[in-house]
Structure formats: C-alpha cells, structure tokens
Design a protein around this motif. Structure first.
Motif, PDB file in Angstrom:
ATOM      1  N   GLY A 125       0.815  -1.191   0.000  1.00 19.86           N
ATOM      2  CA  GLY A 125       0.000   0.000   0.000  1.00 19.86           C
ATOM      3  C   GLY A 125       0.858   1.254   0.000  1.00 19.86           C
ATOM      4  O   GLY A 125       2.084   1.197   0.137  1.00 19.86           O
ATOM      5  N   SER A 126       0.214   2.402  -0.145  1.00 16.12           N
ATOM      6  CA  SER A 126       0.924   3.680  -0.174  1.00 16.12           C
ATOM      7  C   SER A 126       0.130   4.761   0.539  1.00 16.12           C
ATOM      8  O   SER A 126      -1.075   4.612   0.775  1.00 16.12           O
ATOM      9  N   VAL A 127       0.818   5.839   0.848  1.00 19.45           N
ATOM     10  CA  VAL A 127       0.176   7.073   1.283  1.00 19.45           C
ATOM     11  C   VAL A 127       0.546   8.144   0.264  1.00 19.45           C
ATOM     12  O   VAL A 127       1.727   8.333  -0.041  1.00 19.45           O
ATOM     13  N   TYR A 128      -0.471   8.817  -0.288  1.00 17.77           N
ATOM     14  CA  TYR A 128      -0.251   9.857  -1.282  1.00 17.77           C
ATOM     15  C   TYR A 128      -0.349  11.228  -0.623  1.00 17.77           C
ATOM     16  O   TYR A 128      -1.245  11.480   0.180  1.00 17.77           O
ATOM     17  N   LYS A 129       0.578  12.109  -0.993  1.00 16.23           N
ATOM     18  CA  LYS A 129       0.582  13.490  -0.511  1.00 16.23           C
ATOM     19  C   LYS A 129      -0.055  14.370  -1.575  1.00 16.23           C
ATOM     20  O   LYS A 129       0.348  14.354  -2.739  1.00 16.23           O
ATOM     21  N   VAL A 130      -1.060  15.161  -1.170  1.00 16.04           N
ATOM     22  CA  VAL A 130      -1.833  15.955  -2.124  1.00 16.04           C
ATOM     23  C   VAL A 130      -1.862  17.420  -1.679  1.00 16.04           C
ATOM     24  O   VAL A 130      -2.144  17.714  -0.507  1.00 16.04           O
ATOM     25  N   ASP A 131      -1.572  18.330  -2.593  1.00 13.30           N
ATOM     26  CA  ASP A 131      -1.685  19.764  -2.320  1.00 13.30           C
ATOM     27  C   ASP A 131      -3.173  20.104  -2.211  1.00 13.30           C
ATOM     28  O   ASP A 131      -3.931  19.871  -3.156  1.00 13.30           O
ATOM     29  N   THR A 132      -3.594  20.653  -1.080  1.00 12.81           N
ATOM     30  CA  THR A 132      -5.035  20.868  -0.863  1.00 12.81           C
ATOM     31  C   THR A 132      -5.598  22.023  -1.679  1.00 12.81           C
ATOM     32  O   THR A 132      -6.820  22.139  -1.804  1.00 12.81           O
TER      33      THR A 132
END
Length: 388
Positions: free
Chosen positions: A159-166
């Motif tokens: 699995g992964s964790v994605y970083k997203v610009d809000t």
C-alpha cells in the motif's frame, strides 16, 4: 443570506442542467430536535452505499436552521452537482473537512471528491487507486491507498500514502507502507499508518500487524511498530498517544484496542491494550467513545458493546453510552461521532446494508433525542463550524 443560498442553490442548479440528467431530489426532514447556539452549525454524513451499487450519497444535518429545529437534508450531493457523472460514486470511505473544503474518499471509484464545505458544491477530484482514509497538515492531504484493485487479492502490491496539495489538488509525493493500509494520523512531523493486510489474510498469507511511521519531511518510511493483526482505526489523543484497533484474525485472535506511547528515546511503542472489541471510536478530551461489534461462532450473531475509555488512565470507565431502549434497537452500528463542545453524540445504524439506514441522536447524558432515515450504510461524519 448564506442559509438562504444553501436552500435555493439546488433549485438554480436543477434549472440549469440538461433535460436528460436524472437527479434524485433532496429531502428536507424536520427531526423535531431543538437547535442549540454553538460554533458548530451542521454536520455532513457520508453514506457508504453497498459495494458495486454506485450508491454512495451525502447528507447534511442543519444544526442552525432559522425555525430553531434540527433539519436533516437527505441526498444533497446529487442535487448540488446534477451534471456530475455517476453522482458521488461507489463506496464512500471517509469524510473530513479541512479549511473551507469538504473531502470525500470514495474507495471503489478510486477518487477523492473535493467540494466547498459551505454548500457541498464540487471543486474537483483527485484520482487515487483504492483509496481509504485522509488526514491533513500544513496545506497537504495524506491519503492511504491499497494501490491494488479491489478484485485483485492474489498478488496485491504494498500500500501507499499519497501526498496531495489541498489547493491545487495535485499529487506531489507518495510513500510505500504496509499491505492494505487503513486509517492515518499525524503527530508532529510523523505520519502513522495502520496496516491491515486484509487481502493477505483472506488468501491465507497472514494479516499485517504493523503501524508504519513516515517522516513528513522526506516522505520516507522510517519505522514499523509491531502491534497486532489486521489493524484498522488509528487516532491521536491530546497526550500525543495513538489509539489503534485490531480486528484480530476472526478465529483464535480476538479484536482489541492498543495505545502507543513514546519511549525514553522518543520512539513510539506499544504501551498496553484492552481486551475490548472497538469497531469505531471518537475521542473528545480524555474520553474515547466507542462501539464494538464482534461476531460469535457460538451464538452465530454479532455481539455489540458500547462504552467510554479514559485515554489518560487507559481504563474503561463506562460500559454503556445510553440506557434508552432506542440504543438496543440499533441493528448494525456503523459509525459514531461526538459533539466536542456539548458532548451529545450520534450513532449510525446500517440496518441490513442494502436499504436506508438511520442516524440517532443522544444528549450528553445518554437521553435519546431523535432519529432520522439516512442513505444506505451511514458511516462517516464531519462537523461544520462557523466560518471566520
């Protein structure tokens, strides 16, 4: 004026949409409950909808209506956004508010819907495969993801964790963690991820039993904390402790709840556990409100428990949330949220999973107040505060 626009907006959108778009009308239901002056003006409730049915819906609880009674607006998303293809999507898995935006994690549709928190009008979406839960810090959203498809249980990837610009809704980074990660929480500059290994468990490969530690500055996994099999919920309290639930292996390892604390070197480690099944929880102050639903091979039914844990003393201080008969009539509890100001609380009943559920409201002393029909499988909620 804002309240007037909240109700008029759906009518304006309906007149603007194409004639061939089928829009399920919103229902405005007066619950009979009385509004209380508060910084909290409403609450969004995300209904999961049965997998494969594309029936995830969004409801809104108006806690500041002009007639001084609590109104429940059922199925507002499709009416606020009538031209959105396939409406909200398949299986709503998380609902959070960050700043002025509402974030809805739609698991099987492989996307995170982002809307204005004031009226649920769609801003855009972020495509993330098999996404699960979201948390936020410093202008970024962190979304856990199984990565592999729902149908692919044989050789699923990490699995992964994605970083997203809000603001831009662009994915800026990602980090591989354990198999089938679930809830995520942040303390300081560290992101913690509860790994379940759910797909591995179903295929006989064994469940995951670790919490991944990710450095937010580098988006690299720096540690793995061994806890228990099949982890799910993960929440931080005001003492910088982590509370993580284990669903066990459904055979000889029972579900439990653990707390993690920092050791002398500052590394998070297991502090202890309680032999208590916890399916969902909500932490307010020193109180961890929970319900647990555990299947019994003896009775061939679910045993449901409710209670409160003191997060400071790590003790179960109450084994009931209410003595009202309405709580015993809940068929399948599926969500809980507690008002952080007044301590009144809401329980969500999924009923039979394929038809309308219910939202039940209880006062802080456990007195039953009202209940209302929701969408299918009500499960996730977020309070709306007055805008500054």
């Amino acid at each position: 004026m804002k309240r007037l626009l909240f109700y008029i907006w759906p009518l304006l959108m309906l007149t603007a949409c194409r004639n061939d778009v089928m829009v399920v009308p919103m229902e405005d239901i007066n619950t009979g409950g009385k509004t209380v002056k508060s910084e909290i003006v409403g609450m969004y409730l995300l209904n999961e909808g049965n997998m494969g049915s594309n029936k995830s819906t969004l409801d809104y609880l108006d806690l500041s209506a002009s007639d001084s009674t609590v109104h429940y607006l059922r199925n507002i998303y499709s009416e606020r956004n009538p031209t959105t293809v396939m409406m909200l999507g398949d299986v709503g898995n998380d609902c959070q508010i960050y700043g002025s935006r509402l974030w809805l994690v739609i698991n099987c549709s492989n996307k995170v819907e982002v809307a204005r928190a004031e009226d649920a009008v769609r801003i855009g979406k972020v495509d993330i495969p098999n996404c699960r839960y979201v948390t936020f810090k410093d202008g970024y959203a962190y979304v856990s993801s199984y990565v592999g498809s729902v149908a692919d249980t044989g050789s699923s990837p990490l699995g992964s964790v994605y970083k997203v610009d809000t603001l831009t809704l662009q994915k800026t980074d990602s980090c591989a963690v354990g198999y089938q990660p679930e809830e995520v929480a942040i303390i300081g500059n560290q992101l913690f991820v509860a790994n379940s290994g759910g797909y591995q468990g179903m295929t006989g490969q064994g469940y995951e039993s670790t919490v991944s530690v990710v450095d937010l500055n580098t988006m690299q996994e720096t540690d793995k904390i061994v806890v228990a099999p099949n982890l799910h919920r993960l929440r931080a309290d005001r003492y910088d402790q982590l509370w993580v639930t284990s669903r066990g292996n459904y055979m000889d390892e029972a579900p439990e709840i653990y707390w993690l604390v920092k050791d002398a070197k500052g590394r998070m480690t297991v502090g202890g556990h309680l032999d208590q099944s916890v399916s969902d929880l909500c932490i307010v102050g020193d109180s961890l409100y929970f319900y647990g639903s555990q299947w019994s091979e003896v009775t061939m039914k679910n045993t449901v428990t409710y209670g409160i844990i003191n997060v400071r003393t790590h003790e179960i201080v109450s084994t009931q949330l209410s003595q009202a008969p309405e709580i015993s009539k809940i068929r399948m509890p599926y969500g809980i949220i507690v008002n952080p100001i007044h301590r009144d609380f809401y329980l969500m009943d999924a009923k039979n999973y394929v038809s309308s559920g219910e939202l039940l409201h209880f006062l802080s002393d456990g007195t039953f107040d009202w209940k209302v029909k929701t969408g299918d499988i009500p499960a996730h909620a977020a309070f709306v505060y007055k805008s500054e």
